[in-house]
Scaffold this motif. Sequence first.
Motif, short mmCIF file in Angstrom:
data_model
loop_
_atom_site.label_atom_id
_atom_site.label_comp_id
_atom_site.label_asym_id
_atom_site.label_seq_id
_atom_site.Cartn_x
_atom_site.Cartn_y
_atom_site.Cartn_z
N ARG A 218 0.71 -1.22 0.19
CA ARG A 218 -0.13 -0.15 0.03
C ARG A 218 0.72 1.26 -0.11
O ARG A 218 0.50 2.44 -0.52
CB ARG A 218 -0.88 -0.10 1.16
N LEU A 219 2.28 0.97 0.53
CA LEU A 219 2.94 2.47 0.41
C LEU A 219 3.98 2.36 -0.80
O LEU A 219 4.79 3.39 -0.93
CB LEU A 219 4.02 2.12 1.58
N GLY A 220 3.71 1.37 -1.72
CA GLY A 220 4.52 1.56 -3.02
C GLY A 220 5.81 0.70 -2.83
O GLY A 220 6.69 1.07 -3.63
N ILE A 221 5.94 0.11 -1.69
CA ILE A 221 7.41 -0.53 -1.38
C ILE A 221 7.28 -1.90 -1.61
O ILE A 221 6.46 -2.53 -1.46
CB ILE A 221 7.50 -0.38 0.13
N ARG A 222 8.26 -2.18 -2.62
CA ARG A 222 8.39 -3.55 -3.03
C ARG A 222 9.41 -4.23 -2.37
O ARG A 222 10.63 -3.70 -2.14
CB ARG A 222 8.94 -3.56 -4.79
N ALA A 295 14.59 8.06 -2.25
CA ALA A 295 13.18 8.01 -2.35
C ALA A 295 12.57 9.25 -2.15
O ALA A 295 13.20 10.09 -1.47
CB ALA A 295 12.54 6.93 -1.64
N ASP A 296 11.48 9.64 -2.88
CA ASP A 296 10.74 10.93 -2.66
C ASP A 296 10.25 10.96 -1.29
O ASP A 296 9.55 10.04 -0.60
CB ASP A 296 9.39 10.90 -3.57
N PRO A 297 10.59 12.13 -0.57
CA PRO A 297 10.08 12.29 0.92
C PRO A 297 8.62 12.26 1.06
O PRO A 297 8.13 11.99 2.20
CB PRO A 297 10.78 13.78 1.60
N ARG A 302 2.63 9.21 3.66
CA ARG A 302 1.78 8.48 3.27
C ARG A 302 1.86 7.24 4.28
O ARG A 302 0.97 6.56 4.87
CB ARG A 302 2.22 7.77 1.86
N THR A 303 3.19 7.23 4.93
CA THR A 303 3.46 5.91 5.94
C THR A 303 2.73 6.50 7.22
O THR A 303 2.13 5.53 7.60
CB THR A 303 4.99 5.96 6.16
N LEU A 306 -1.02 5.73 6.78
CA LEU A 306 -1.37 4.39 6.75
C LEU A 306 -1.14 3.81 8.15
O LEU A 306 -2.06 3.06 8.72
CB LEU A 306 -0.42 3.64 5.95
N ILE A 307 -0.06 4.25 9.02
CA ILE A 307 -0.18 3.96 10.32
C ILE A 307 -1.23 4.50 11.30
O ILE A 307 -1.68 3.59 11.98
CB ILE A 307 1.13 4.43 10.96
N ALA A 308 -1.71 5.62 11.03
CA ALA A 308 -2.80 6.07 11.86
C ALA A 308 -4.24 5.36 11.40
O ALA A 308 -4.93 4.90 12.58
CB ALA A 308 -3.27 7.67 11.46
N GLU A 309 -4.31 5.14 10.29
CA GLU A 309 -5.69 4.09 10.02
C GLU A 309 -5.47 2.52 10.64
O GLU A 309 -6.67 2.23 10.99
CB GLU A 309 -5.72 4.19 8.50
N GLU A 310 -4.30 2.14 10.23
CA GLU A 310 -4.27 0.78 10.71
C GLU A 310 -4.29 0.72 12.31
O GLU A 310 -4.89 -0.24 12.73
CB GLU A 310 -3.28 0.03 10.28
#
Length: 496
Positions: A218-222, A295-297, A302-303, A306-310
């Motif tokens: 979801r963060l675009g990290i592969r 990587a783009d800051p 976005r991280t 995502l953390i707040a939501e999860e």
Amino acid sequence: MSSLRAKIQDVFNEPACEQNRGKDAKARRKGCSKPLTPGAAAGGCAFDGAKIVLQPITDVAHLIHAPLACEGNSWDNRGAASSGPTLWRTSFTTDLTELDVVMGQGERKLFKAIRQIKEAYGPPAIFVYPTCVTALIGDDIEAVCKRAAEKFGLPVVPVNAPGFVGSKNLGNKLAGEVLLDHVIGTAEPDDAGPYDINILGEFNLSGEFWLAKPLLDRLGIRVRACIPGDARYFDIACAHRARAAMMVCSTALINLARKMEERWDIPFFEGSFYGITDTSEALRQISQLLVKKGADPEILGRTEALIAEEEAIAWKKLAAYRPRLEGKRVLLNTGGVKSWSVVHALMEIGIEIVGTSVKKSTVEDKERIKQILKDDNHMFEQMAPRELYAMLSEHKADIMLSGGRTQFIALKAKTPWLDINQERQHPYAGYDGMVELVRQIDLAIHNPIWRQVREPAPWDCQPAVREELPSTKSETATLHVVQEFTGTTADDFGEC
């Protein structure tokens, strides 16, 4: 054997190991493992440790060059899972006999076995494991593998970690050296990007990695390579193109992480996907390392989103269990990363830790436990079964979390037990995994069977007899029969 001896000394002299930093050169070369007693497995041999690290590479054929019993000793002894290939679950062995040893047919039989696997399965690579027998008789595994690779046109990797060279943990590290020497860097990906990472020391037990990977997706990290859980040979061969790495179990593959940083400038950190807070912190550190590598800051924002939501979702689910588990006492008899990450995870919902084993933990792990528990009184290097039983039978803990080898101590003490080691059936990583861990603890503690087994046995308590005399002849006859067979009288009966 001289090359193996040099490799072992190199593994012992590991500068990234916290326990080595305070030692002089002579003490460092001796390593940290206790010397093995002849005839004792000491919790697993080097061959077992190497196979634990390498067997979860799912599309590779793993060939054991040894008598049949060596393969039966460790095959399929961990609950790693695969999302695709199943070749890793097929047992391959040269099945050496006494006649093969006496007649010197080991190398010939090994070459033939490699050819048969190539023709029948066509794997991308074959890993060959010598054991004590084939190492002692002097079979040149490396020469056979080199010749087979040239003949059949595929990588044939010698895993030179026979059991007698040391402990299971040494075998873990030797397996990391095998990947460095023969696999990593042997292929080039055509899709390398700024968000590629490696996960090291993650075994995907019960599919745990599959609970963490969607968060990264979801963060675009592969995940370029997860070593070794649910891994593919080509992915590991391209692992040198990752931008950052997360080390999950430092006691197993710290040498791999350190040398990849030296050779290919891949920074790493040690983290955990156990517990709400530690999962969030792991995601933050991964994003921060990627930003440092170009990587783009914007990924940092976005991280956090995502953390707040999860976290909000997870805490809402855990709220139902807090009243039932708050104040419950847990004894944790495990080691490694779980010695501190699970401690932190359980304390987040109000569970009290009465003790945690640090037998397989690093110095950093122990420091984390001290910071979490505020002291070291609840830490123990090892606890004898008699002491574990005493602690549980005296009700100093409401449940024990451990591996399968100590489950019978808890059952004998009539105490709930939950498997948290490699044989477990439920994944506990990530936000959803934390909820599942708490759910399983709740089910275990509140299972009505424990109330029943703690009650006195029927033969330990006798029913009360009415004070009045029997009113009928049949009742009088029945009482006389009971007295005749048991030797008791009415005065002997009491309440339970």
